[in-house]
Design a protein around this motif. Sequence first.
Motif, PDB file in Angstrom:
ATOM      1  N   PHE A 196       0.824  -1.205   0.000  1.00 21.75           N
ATOM      2  CA  PHE A 196       0.000   0.000   0.000  1.00 21.75           C
ATOM      3  C   PHE A 196       0.862   1.260   0.000  1.00 21.75           C
ATOM      4  CE2 PHE A 196      -2.371   3.478   1.782  1.00 21.75           C
ATOM      5  CZ  PHE A 196      -3.513   3.433   1.021  1.00 21.75           C
ATOM      6  N   GLU A 243      -7.485  14.333  -4.715  1.00 25.00           N
ATOM      7  CA  GLU A 243      -7.978  15.249  -3.675  1.00 25.00           C
ATOM      8  C   GLU A 243      -6.923  15.598  -2.633  1.00 25.00           C
ATOM      9  OE1 GLU A 243     -11.520  13.442  -2.091  1.00 25.00           O
ATOM     10  OE2 GLU A 243     -12.308  13.106  -4.114  1.00 25.00           O
ATOM     11  N   VAL A 260       1.075  12.704   3.552  1.00 23.69           N
ATOM     12  CA  VAL A 260       0.079  13.077   2.546  1.00 23.69           C
ATOM     13  C   VAL A 260      -1.305  12.879   3.150  1.00 23.69           C
ATOM     14  CG1 VAL A 260      -0.151  10.773   1.537  1.00 23.69           C
ATOM     15  CG2 VAL A 260      -0.626  12.758   0.112  1.00 23.69           C
ATOM     16  N   ASP A 261      -2.265  13.709   2.731  1.00 23.22           N
ATOM     17  CA  ASP A 261      -3.625  13.515   3.230  1.00 23.22           C
ATOM     18  C   ASP A 261      -4.563  13.178   2.068  1.00 23.22           C
ATOM     19  OD1 ASP A 261      -3.935  15.851   1.848  1.00 23.22           O
ATOM     20  OD2 ASP A 261      -4.675  17.029   3.516  1.00 23.22           O
ATOM     21  N   ASN A 262      -5.752  12.785   2.417  1.00 19.40           N
ATOM     22  CA  ASN A 262      -6.875  12.666   1.483  1.00 19.40           C
ATOM     23  C   ASN A 262      -6.646  11.803   0.247  1.00 19.40           C
ATOM     24  OD1 ASN A 262      -8.863  14.272   2.857  1.00 19.40           O
ATOM     25  ND2 ASN A 262      -7.472  15.982   2.525  1.00 19.40           N
ATOM     26  N   LEU A 263      -6.010  10.669   0.449  1.00 22.08           N
ATOM     27  CA  LEU A 263      -6.055   9.662  -0.602  1.00 22.08           C
ATOM     28  C   LEU A 263      -7.427   9.010  -0.519  1.00 22.08           C
ATOM     29  CD1 LEU A 263      -2.583   8.006   0.057  1.00 22.08           C
ATOM     30  CD2 LEU A 263      -3.141   9.562  -1.819  1.00 22.08           C
ATOM     31  N   ARG A 264      -8.076   8.865  -1.664  1.00 21.49           N
ATOM     32  CA  ARG A 264      -9.369   8.169  -1.663  1.00 21.49           C
ATOM     33  C   ARG A 264      -9.103   6.741  -2.115  1.00 21.49           C
ATOM     34  NH1 ARG A 264     -14.687   9.835  -1.296  1.00 21.49           N
ATOM     35  NH2 ARG A 264     -14.159  12.028  -1.281  1.00 21.49           N
ATOM     36  N   VAL A 265      -9.571   5.792  -1.328  1.00 20.47           N
ATOM     37  CA  VAL A 265      -9.217   4.394  -1.577  1.00 20.47           C
ATOM     38  C   VAL A 265     -10.468   3.538  -1.725  1.00 20.47           C
ATOM     39  CG1 VAL A 265      -8.044   2.374  -0.609  1.00 20.47           C
ATOM     40  CG2 VAL A 265      -7.038   4.645  -0.331  1.00 20.47           C
ATOM     41  N   HIS A 266     -10.491   2.704  -2.755  1.00 16.89           N
ATOM     42  CA  HIS A 266     -11.590   1.763  -2.981  1.00 16.89           C
ATOM     43  C   HIS A 266     -11.022   0.344  -2.986  1.00 16.89           C
ATOM     44  CE1 HIS A 266     -13.589   5.420  -4.306  1.00 16.89           C
ATOM     45  NE2 HIS A 266     -12.677   5.566  -5.243  1.00 16.89           N
ATOM     46  N   LEU A 267     -11.690  -0.556  -2.313  1.00 15.52           N
ATOM     47  CA  LEU A 267     -11.275  -1.957  -2.304  1.00 15.52           C
ATOM     48  C   LEU A 267     -12.310  -2.748  -3.097  1.00 15.52           C
ATOM     49  CD1 LEU A 267     -10.443  -2.269   1.521  1.00 15.52           C
ATOM     50  CD2 LEU A 267      -9.010  -1.366  -0.315  1.00 15.52           C
TER      51      LEU A 267
END
Lengths: 288, 288
Positions: A196, A243, A260-267
């Motif tokens: 990751f 974002e 770092v902030d605001n990684l959008r993650v989809h599983l």
Amino acid sequence: MNRQTIPKGKLLIIGGAEDKGKGEVDMAYHNPKFVEMEILKKLISSKSENPRIEVITTASNEPQKQKKRYKEAFQKIGCENVGFMNIQTKTEANDEKFVDRINKAETVLFSGGDQFKIATILGGTPVANAIKDKYFLDKNFTVAGTSAGAAVAPEVMIQSGGTYEALFESDLKTGGGLGLLEGCIIDTHFLKRGRFGRLAQAIIRNPGQMGIGLGEDTAILVKKGHEVKCLGSGMVVIIDGREITHTNINEVKDDGAIYVDNLRVHLLVRDCKFDIETYELEYPKPRS
Amino acid sequence: MNRQTIPKGKLLIIGGAEDKGKGEVDMAYHNPKFVEMEILKKLISSKSENPRIEVITTASNEPQKQKKRYKEAFQKIGCENVGFMNIQTKTEANDEKFVDRINKAETVLFSGGDQFKIATILGGTPVANAIKDKYFLDKNFTVAGTSAGAAVAPEVMIQSGGTYEALFESDLKTGGGLGLLEGCIIDTHFLKRGRFGRLAQAIIRNPGQMGIGLGEDTAILVKKGHEVKCLGSGMVVIIDGREITHTNINEVKDDGAIYVDNLRVHLLVRDCKFDIETYELEYPKPRS
């Protein structure tokens, strides 16, 4: 590659260690929904009766082992028409005989190993160009790659990294891939090897790219260069960096750790769909 | 625990394998900003001249090894006043002599091992209650925990999971922790052991909790039960599940793989701050 040019062929990008029918996927014993050799079967379905598959073992340091393994695996699903192209030098990558074989194949599969070998030995050669041309022009052609062979498919490739418990700018090496796929960066063996952080770092560096982390025995089938469907027994992890509002990646000198902030993650899992261009997601209908 | 009651003490939650001055943190050789024994030093800074530390080795199956290791480590930073409480039974956890020792300590440190042992042997006993009471009432008291000792601090604890390349409902075991911390779930050894999936799954199950994944030699210092500062050489990963719009967690029967969208993820490092209640983030000022 050009967004105006829509490839007619398909890509099958595999996270490594796809089931070869020998019980090597530990989830097989766990999951009643496990489908034996789901991914390799996909390579021969909807093809002509006796499709020609060429396996390119350039990435591997054990090409003979790979040859034996894939020969047995494809035999198991009734496919005997398999060739192996162990291109290990630039001279071989310029050989017209290999170009001819590509042009006669319905599927090319890049094996695992070291993606840097594929990128540097095959990149820009007549063999790579033949694969690319056929992928863009021939709707019956599929380019598949597993592990290293998956990582090398996009324009930006992770070469190495993810060594430490924090992200260091000097640790991650990225380079150019084969350019068969635009708009994303691929990482493989994603869960078991705990990648990751390394894919996230690649996305912090390239926030306009979609990060796609593939578990083992897990794949994405890409049509038209951007329409994606997930298959296999594991997980597909999407990292969206659009974002991000704070990161120190431009300030850290040498070896300061990166935040770092605001990684959008989809599983995602089998039968989920997404679009590499629009980032749209689609979920399988619940089964009763 | 009650939101109206603000604890006066501090928590130091450590991701495991904190540097003990023996060069075991591989990043030490990599990172010029590495601070030797940063985390254990934090345990004795701003304390009285000869602070009493009690190390609770309940989680461990090798308490003698842990004792030797921590004795040497604390000696190295000038702290000789260290006791070891190897409570391995409910009878011991009811022993008033241990309660007395807690009441006289300035710091309690839960060692690593198996968090389920801490939860089940100490949970609800006079020893656990003494720690909790002192943590709420005494501003000079610090409760620290590393690895298993960190996982057990909140109300919800990850017991085991993250075994496969996909998330299965039956794989993740969660249970009750010591309840020293509200609103979050802690996982440790986060990068090296590739635990993103397992913490994500715990958050899909408990989307009102903040997921906090701690790298090795990495810690969070918690004041007032919610004000957090990151320290150590590794990464603190925040998983925020409040924006999830699609997941099949309620539909998967037995062993279907779980999908989920819109996890918001932050990767933080030393000197970053955040709030467990409000999810606000604060970044260190760039150093020139």
